[in-house]
Design a protein around this motif. Structure first.
Motif, PDB file in Angstrom:
ATOM      1  N   SER A 106     -36.772  29.516  -3.333  1.00 45.77           N
ATOM      2  CA  SER A 106     -35.546  29.912  -2.641  1.00 45.77           C
ATOM      3  C   SER A 106     -35.183  31.360  -2.963  1.00 45.77           C
ATOM      4  O   SER A 106     -34.694  32.093  -2.093  1.00 45.77           O
ATOM      5  CB  SER A 106     -34.391  28.981  -3.008  1.00 45.77           C
ATOM      6  OG  SER A 106     -34.038  29.134  -4.362  1.00 45.77           O
ATOM      7  N   HIS A 107     -35.447  31.793  -4.184  1.00 45.43           N
ATOM      8  CA  HIS A 107     -35.175  33.184  -4.562  1.00 45.43           C
ATOM      9  C   HIS A 107     -36.041  34.147  -3.744  1.00 45.43           C
ATOM     10  O   HIS A 107     -35.547  35.132  -3.200  1.00 45.43           O
ATOM     11  CB  HIS A 107     -35.426  33.374  -6.059  1.00 45.43           C
ATOM     12  CG  HIS A 107     -35.310  34.789  -6.506  1.00 45.43           C
ATOM     13  ND1 HIS A 107     -34.102  35.449  -6.594  1.00 45.43           N
ATOM     14  CD2 HIS A 107     -36.253  35.685  -6.871  1.00 45.43           C
ATOM     15  CE1 HIS A 107     -34.315  36.692  -6.998  1.00 45.43           C
ATOM     16  NE2 HIS A 107     -35.610  36.858  -7.176  1.00 45.43           N
ATOM     17  N   PHE A 108     -37.349  33.852  -3.654  1.00 40.68           N
ATOM     18  CA  PHE A 108     -38.242  34.711  -2.876  1.00 40.68           C
ATOM     19  C   PHE A 108     -37.906  34.659  -1.387  1.00 40.68           C
ATOM     20  O   PHE A 108     -37.989  35.661  -0.677  1.00 40.68           O
ATOM     21  CB  PHE A 108     -39.703  34.324  -3.093  1.00 40.68           C
ATOM     22  CG  PHE A 108     -40.274  34.858  -4.376  1.00 40.68           C
ATOM     23  CD1 PHE A 108     -40.460  36.221  -4.548  1.00 40.68           C
ATOM     24  CD2 PHE A 108     -40.618  34.006  -5.409  1.00 40.68           C
ATOM     25  CE1 PHE A 108     -40.978  36.728  -5.724  1.00 40.68           C
ATOM     26  CE2 PHE A 108     -41.138  34.500  -6.587  1.00 40.68           C
ATOM     27  CZ  PHE A 108     -41.317  35.862  -6.754  1.00 40.68           C
ATOM     28  N   ARG A 109     -37.517  33.495  -0.888  1.00 41.76           N
ATOM     29  CA  ARG A 109     -37.157  33.371   0.534  1.00 41.76           C
ATOM     30  C   ARG A 109     -35.921  34.226   0.846  1.00 41.76           C
ATOM     31  O   ARG A 109     -35.876  34.916   1.862  1.00 41.76           O
ATOM     32  CB  ARG A 109     -36.917  31.908   0.877  1.00 41.76           C
ATOM     33  CG  ARG A 109     -36.729  31.654   2.363  1.00 41.76           C
ATOM     34  CD  ARG A 109     -36.540  30.176   2.632  1.00 41.76           C
ATOM     35  NE  ARG A 109     -37.613  29.390   2.051  1.00 41.76           N
ATOM     36  CZ  ARG A 109     -38.685  28.973   2.716  1.00 41.76           C
ATOM     37  NH1 ARG A 109     -38.800  29.283   3.987  1.00 41.76           N
ATOM     38  NH2 ARG A 109     -39.606  28.260   2.119  1.00 41.76           N
ATOM     39  N   GLU A 110     -34.922  34.186  -0.017  1.00 45.26           N
ATOM     40  CA  GLU A 110     -33.718  35.006   0.187  1.00 45.26           C
ATOM     41  C   GLU A 110     -34.050  36.489   0.135  1.00 45.26           C
ATOM     42  O   GLU A 110     -33.561  37.273   0.953  1.00 45.26           O
ATOM     43  CB  GLU A 110     -32.670  34.684  -0.869  1.00 45.26           C
ATOM     44  CG  GLU A 110     -31.924  33.407  -0.627  1.00 45.26           C
ATOM     45  CD  GLU A 110     -30.870  33.165  -1.694  1.00 45.26           C
ATOM     46  OE1 GLU A 110     -30.393  34.155  -2.303  1.00 45.26           O
ATOM     47  OE2 GLU A 110     -30.523  31.991  -1.915  1.00 45.26           O
ATOM     48  N   ALA A 111     -34.886  36.886  -0.805  1.00 40.24           N
ATOM     49  CA  ALA A 111     -35.256  38.300  -0.918  1.00 40.24           C
ATOM     50  C   ALA A 111     -36.018  38.757   0.325  1.00 40.24           C
ATOM     51  O   ALA A 111     -35.802  39.864   0.822  1.00 40.24           O
ATOM     52  CB  ALA A 111     -36.099  38.532  -2.169  1.00 40.24           C
ATOM     53  N   PHE A 112     -36.892  37.920   0.841  1.00 38.03           N
ATOM     54  CA  PHE A 112     -37.661  38.273   2.037  1.00 38.03           C
ATOM     55  C   PHE A 112     -36.761  38.340   3.264  1.00 38.03           C
ATOM     56  O   PHE A 112     -36.875  39.249   4.080  1.00 38.03           O
ATOM     57  CB  PHE A 112     -38.779  37.244   2.261  1.00 38.03           C
ATOM     58  CG  PHE A 112     -39.618  37.546   3.455  1.00 38.03           C
ATOM     59  CD1 PHE A 112     -40.567  38.558   3.416  1.00 38.03           C
ATOM     60  CD2 PHE A 112     -39.463  36.828   4.630  1.00 38.03           C
ATOM     61  CE1 PHE A 112     -41.347  38.843   4.519  1.00 38.03           C
ATOM     62  CE2 PHE A 112     -40.237  37.112   5.739  1.00 38.03           C
ATOM     63  CZ  PHE A 112     -41.178  38.120   5.683  1.00 38.03           C
ATOM     64  N   ASP A 113     -35.839  37.386   3.406  1.00 39.56           N
ATOM     65  CA  ASP A 113     -34.935  37.360   4.559  1.00 39.56           C
ATOM     66  C   ASP A 113     -33.972  38.540   4.541  1.00 39.56           C
ATOM     67  O   ASP A 113     -33.609  39.066   5.590  1.00 39.56           O
ATOM     68  CB  ASP A 113     -34.158  36.049   4.605  1.00 39.56           C
ATOM     69  CG  ASP A 113     -35.048  34.873   4.983  1.00 39.56           C
ATOM     70  OD1 ASP A 113     -36.151  35.109   5.529  1.00 39.56           O
ATOM     71  OD2 ASP A 113     -34.638  33.716   4.733  1.00 39.56           O
ATOM     72  N   ASN A 114     -33.540  38.958   3.363  1.00 45.76           N
ATOM     73  CA  ASN A 114     -32.622  40.090   3.275  1.00 45.76           C
ATOM     74  C   ASN A 114     -33.330  41.414   3.524  1.00 45.76           C
ATOM     75  O   ASN A 114     -32.693  42.393   3.887  1.00 45.76           O
ATOM     76  CB  ASN A 114     -31.947  40.126   1.903  1.00 45.76           C
ATOM     77  CG  ASN A 114     -30.952  39.012   1.738  1.00 45.76           C
ATOM     78  OD1 ASN A 114     -30.461  38.456   2.707  1.00 45.76           O
ATOM     79  ND2 ASN A 114     -30.665  38.658   0.493  1.00 45.76           N
ATOM     80  N   GLN A 115     -34.630  41.420   3.334  1.00 46.32           N
ATOM     81  CA  GLN A 115     -35.372  42.660   3.518  1.00 46.32           C
ATOM     82  C   GLN A 115     -35.417  43.058   4.990  1.00 46.32           C
ATOM     83  O   GLN A 115     -35.203  44.190   5.352  1.00 46.32           O
ATOM     84  CB  GLN A 115     -36.792  42.501   2.983  1.00 46.32           C
ATOM     85  CG  GLN A 115     -37.584  43.773   2.985  1.00 46.32           C
ATOM     86  CD  GLN A 115     -38.966  43.565   2.384  1.00 46.32           C
ATOM     87  OE1 GLN A 115     -39.445  42.448   2.293  1.00 46.32           O
ATOM     88  NE2 GLN A 115     -39.585  44.646   1.968  1.00 46.32           N
TER      89      GLN A 115
END
Length: 65
Positions: free
Chosen positions: A19-28
């Motif tokens: 979930s942390h990596f998914r949020e970072a990717f989506d915010n990018q």
């Protein structure tokens, strides 16, 4: 007793990391990007030669016999 909790702890850590990596990717970069990116190319204007612009002196040569 630690053997019982180890799979649950690892599963929880894996989900949290995902979930942390998914949020970072989506915010990018947002998936649905409605705005189009525009490209601006600035070119130097082509210099047109004017007749009024003096380049040099014209000399007419004639052959002498």
């Amino acid at each position: 007793m630690a053997k019982l909790f180890a799979p649950k702890i690892l599963n929880y850590a894996a989900k949290k990391t995902e979930s942390h990596f998914r949020e970072a990717f989506d915010n990018q970069r947002p998936f649905n990007q409605e705005e189009e990116e525009s490209v601006i190319i600035n070119k130097k204007p082509s210099r047109k030669k004017n007749d009024s612009e003096k380049v040099g002196e014209y000399i007419d040569f004639e052959e002498l016999d």
